[in-house]
Design an enzyme around this catalytic site. Structure first.
Site, PDB file in Angstrom:
ATOM      1  N   SER A 121     -10.120 -25.317  43.695  1.00 25.34           N
ATOM      2  CA  SER A 121      -9.309 -24.208  43.213  1.00 25.34           C
ATOM      3  C   SER A 121      -8.645 -23.492  44.389  1.00 25.34           C
ATOM      4  CB  SER A 121     -10.201 -23.276  42.388  1.00 25.34           C
ATOM      5  OG  SER A 121      -9.437 -22.495  41.529  1.00 25.34           O
ATOM      6  N   ARG A 177     -11.605 -10.941  34.260  1.00 24.25           N
ATOM      7  CA  ARG A 177     -12.551 -12.042  34.461  1.00 24.25           C
ATOM      8  C   ARG A 177     -12.716 -12.876  33.193  1.00 24.25           C
ATOM      9  NH1 ARG A 177     -14.604 -15.577  38.009  1.00 24.25           N
ATOM     10  NH2 ARG A 177     -16.856 -15.777  37.961  1.00 24.25           N
ATOM     11  N   ASP A 264      -8.663 -29.745  32.774  1.00 21.21           N
ATOM     12  CA  ASP A 264      -8.370 -28.547  33.573  1.00 21.21           C
ATOM     13  C   ASP A 264      -7.105 -27.880  33.035  1.00 21.21           C
ATOM     14  OD1 ASP A 264      -7.788 -26.659  35.525  1.00 21.21           O
ATOM     15  OD2 ASP A 264      -8.349 -27.952  37.194  1.00 21.21           O
ATOM     16  N   HIS A 292     -11.874 -26.953  34.514  1.00 23.48           N
ATOM     17  CA  HIS A 292     -11.624 -26.544  35.899  1.00 23.48           C
ATOM     18  C   HIS A 292     -12.903 -26.331  36.725  1.00 23.48           C
ATOM     19  CE1 HIS A 292      -9.423 -24.856  39.222  1.00 23.48           C
ATOM     20  NE2 HIS A 292     -10.110 -23.737  39.152  1.00 23.48           N
ATOM     21  N   ASP A 293     -13.887 -25.670  36.140  1.00 25.44           N
ATOM     22  CA  ASP A 293     -15.123 -25.365  36.885  1.00 25.44           C
ATOM     23  C   ASP A 293     -15.962 -26.601  37.219  1.00 25.44           C
ATOM     24  OD1 ASP A 293     -15.050 -22.713  37.502  1.00 25.44           O
ATOM     25  OD2 ASP A 293     -16.377 -22.042  35.895  1.00 25.44           O
TER      26      ASP A 293
HETATM   27  N1  COA Z   1     -24.739 -14.305  26.024  1.00 25.43           N
HETATM   28  C1  COA Z   1     -24.924 -13.643  27.183  1.00 25.43           C
HETATM   29  N2  COA Z   1     -25.148 -14.273  28.358  1.00 25.43           N
HETATM   30  C2  COA Z   1     -25.171 -15.615  28.348  1.00 25.43           C
HETATM   31  C3  COA Z   1     -24.988 -16.361  27.177  1.00 25.43           C
HETATM   32  C4  COA Z   1     -24.769 -15.648  25.968  1.00 25.43           C
HETATM   33  N3  COA Z   1     -24.580 -16.307  24.814  1.00 25.43           N
HETATM   34  N4  COA Z   1     -25.064 -17.673  27.495  1.00 25.43           N
HETATM   35  C5  COA Z   1     -25.311 -17.751  28.821  1.00 25.43           C
HETATM   36  N5  COA Z   1     -25.375 -16.507  29.349  1.00 25.43           N
HETATM   37  C6  COA Z   1     -25.622 -16.144  30.730  1.00 25.43           C
HETATM   38  C7  COA Z   1     -26.879 -16.797  31.236  1.00 25.43           C
HETATM   39  O1  COA Z   1     -28.026 -16.016  30.920  1.00 25.43           O
HETATM   40  C8  COA Z   1     -26.632 -16.866  32.726  1.00 25.43           C
HETATM   41  O2  COA Z   1     -26.922 -15.636  33.338  1.00 25.43           O
HETATM   42  P1  COA Z   1     -27.214 -15.545  34.926  1.00 25.43           P
HETATM   43  O3  COA Z   1     -25.961 -16.036  35.635  1.00 25.43           O
HETATM   44  O4  COA Z   1     -27.459 -14.107  35.196  1.00 25.43           O
HETATM   45  O5  COA Z   1     -28.392 -16.426  35.202  1.00 25.43           O
HETATM   46  C9  COA Z   1     -25.131 -17.100  32.786  1.00 25.43           C
HETATM   47  O6  COA Z   1     -24.583 -16.683  31.538  1.00 25.43           O
HETATM   48  C10 COA Z   1     -24.843 -18.568  33.012  1.00 25.43           C
HETATM   49  O7  COA Z   1     -23.476 -18.731  33.101  1.00 25.43           O
HETATM   50  P2  COA Z   1     -22.847 -20.171  32.936  1.00 25.43           P
HETATM   51  O8  COA Z   1     -21.376 -20.056  33.020  1.00 25.43           O
HETATM   52  O9  COA Z   1     -23.434 -20.757  31.708  1.00 25.43           O
HETATM   53  O10 COA Z   1     -23.447 -20.927  34.173  1.00 25.43           O
HETATM   54  P3  COA Z   1     -23.054 -22.348  34.585  1.00 25.43           P
HETATM   55  O11 COA Z   1     -24.218 -22.916  35.309  1.00 25.43           O
HETATM   56  O12 COA Z   1     -22.485 -23.116  33.436  1.00 25.43           O
HETATM   57  O13 COA Z   1     -21.841 -22.053  35.608  1.00 25.43           O
HETATM   58  C11 COA Z   1     -20.760 -20.930  37.408  1.00 25.43           C
HETATM   59  C12 COA Z   1     -22.065 -21.445  36.840  1.00 25.43           C
HETATM   60  C13 COA Z   1     -21.036 -20.303  38.745  1.00 25.43           C
HETATM   61  C14 COA Z   1     -19.759 -22.090  37.578  1.00 25.43           C
HETATM   62  C15 COA Z   1     -20.153 -19.923  36.412  1.00 25.43           C
HETATM   63  O14 COA Z   1     -21.090 -18.990  35.993  1.00 25.43           O
HETATM   64  C16 COA Z   1     -19.016 -19.130  36.991  1.00 25.43           C
HETATM   65  O15 COA Z   1     -19.200 -18.123  37.645  1.00 25.43           O
HETATM   66  N6  COA Z   1     -17.790 -19.618  36.720  1.00 25.43           N
HETATM   67  C17 COA Z   1     -16.611 -19.080  37.313  1.00 25.43           C
HETATM   68  C18 COA Z   1     -16.527 -19.550  38.723  1.00 25.43           C
HETATM   69  C19 COA Z   1     -15.180 -19.398  39.279  1.00 25.43           C
HETATM   70  O16 COA Z   1     -14.841 -18.340  39.768  1.00 25.43           O
HETATM   71  N7  COA Z   1     -14.469 -20.525  39.231  1.00 25.43           N
HETATM   72  C20 COA Z   1     -13.392 -20.826  40.062  1.00 25.43           C
HETATM   73  C21 COA Z   1     -12.172 -20.141  39.701  1.00 25.43           C
HETATM   74  S1  COA Z   1     -11.041 -20.030  41.045  1.00 25.43           S
END
Ligand code: COA
Length: 326
Positions: A121, A177, A264, A292-293
């Site tokens: 990204s 976000r 993506d 994308h992620d």
């Molecule tokens: N209600 C509330 N919270 C929930 C939920 C729901 N139904 N389902 C999941 N969650 C919470 C989980 O408890 C967990 O919490 P924690 O992070 O405090 O442990 C969190 O959501 C998990 O997020 P998730 O997106 O499922 O994690 P993942 O492992 O699939 O992805 C990342 C991890 C880092 C990729 C993602 O969280 C992220 O930040 N994505 C954006 C990253 C970004 O900026 N991308 C690049 C753009 S340039």
């Protein structure tokens, strides 16, 4: 260990000069005696210098970016709020500036040949910029889910975020976000993961997830920095003032890998494929339901591509005579 490098009189792409900047970076592993085992990893929009944490399974002992073989530099990008300092508030920066500032680490560590630069990204855009600026020192560059120039569609998505930020306060930032997150994932993934499930209070689980992710970012990031970075992404165009994308990328074509990600929404595979073809580079595709992620969520596939790029470009030679980096 996170370190800093002070840089004086840094000229920006905009023509402004910043009196003093502090480039924060994390360094994993050690430089070898030939100082040719450096790898640069660039983070994405909300990332930081701790690559072994946000790229678990990709950066670490035994991973493709093996911290026992390579000296892995992960700079906190200029404009981001995780350690790099000195930019007057509201100053516009570009991925060119980010790459150029990070490149100051080369001289500081007496590194003349870099085994690999990579990122996804925004990090991929900076990796491309680096490759264009430093073709002679860069043995391989791998950009995951990144365009050669920010498209109208991607600028449009960022504009929705910008307007949300302008609403002000935590709610505006959280909304930005949430809007962004919808572009990082896919409809099939959300369907499989949340469907029409609801919480006890009746809120759909997908709503709950987005609310949670919005609040989580608000708690950890500065909205002004976020704004600076999305503006920088919109400014991204490797072809600007270089005779276009093909002319800019061709000199580093053979060392360049562009990785498209299935599904993506932000930077569709066809867009990546087009600039890779124009550059004469290598196109690879990351297949994933995540969209994308996927570059953060599919470490095995990411490792395979990085290993190929490292092997093909002679990075494997950089293994002997370890010494502590200065
Ligand atoms: N209600 C509330 N919270 C929930 C939920 C729901 N139904 N389902 C999941 N969650 C919470 C989980 O408890 C967990 O919490 P924690 O992070 O405090 O442990 C969190 O959501 C998990 O997020 P998730 O997106 O499922 O994690 P993942 O492992 O699939 O992805 C990342 C991890 C880092 C990729 C993602 O969280 C992220 O930040 N994505 C954006 C990253 C970004 O900026 N991308 C690049 C753009 S340039």
């Amino acid at each position: 260990m996170t370190r800093t490098l002070r840089v004086r009189s840094f000229p920006l792409d905009s023509g402004l000069e910043v009196a003093e900047l502090t480039q924060a970076y994390h360094l994993y592993g050690r430089l070898n005696a030939r100082r040719d085992n450096a790898v640069f990893v660039f983070h994405s929009l909300t990332g930081n210098a701790l690559a072994a944490e946000w790229w678990q399974g990709v950066v670490g002992p035994g991973c493709a970016i093996d911290t026992e073989r390579f000296a892995v530099f992960c700079p906190n990008l200029l404009g981001s709020c995780y350690g790099t300092r000195g930019l007057p508030s509201g100053t516009a920066v570009t991925p060119r500036d980010m790459a150029r500032l990070a490149a100051r680490l080369l001289e500081a560590h007496d590194v003349r040949s870099v085994a690999l630069v990579t990122g996804g990204s925004l990090g991929g855009m900076v990796a491309l910029e680096w490759a264009v600026q430093l073709p002679a020192v860069t043995r391989a560059a791998v950009a995951f889910g990144a365009p050669a120039a920010h498209s109208a569609f991607a600028i449009g998505y960022n504009h929705v975020q910008r307007r949300a930020l302008e609403l002000g306060g935590e709610a505006g930032f959280a909304l930005a976000r949430m809007a962004a997150l919808l572009t990082y994932r896919t409809a099939p993934e959300f369907e499989a993961r949340f469907g029409r499930e609801t919480r006890a209070d009746g809120l759909f689980q997908v709503q709950s997830y987005l609310d949670y992710q919005g609040d989580k970012l608000v708690a950890r990031m500065d909205p002004a920095s976020y704004r600076t970075l999305i503006d920088a992404m919109d400014a991204h165009d490797v072809g600007r003032d270089r005779g276009g994308i093909a002319a800019a990328l061709q000199p580093c074509g053979a060392s360049l890998y562009g990785v498209g990600i299935t599904g993506d929404l932000l930077y569709p595979p066809a867009e990546v494929q087009a600039w890779v073809a124009a550059a004469g580079g290598h196109y690879r595709e990351l297949e994933s339901t995540h969209g994308h992620d996927a570059f953060l969520l599919e470490p095995q596939a990411v490792n395979e591509i990085l290993r190929e790029a490292l092997d093909r470009n002679g990075a494997a030679s950089a293994t002997t005579q370890l010494e502590v980096a200065s």
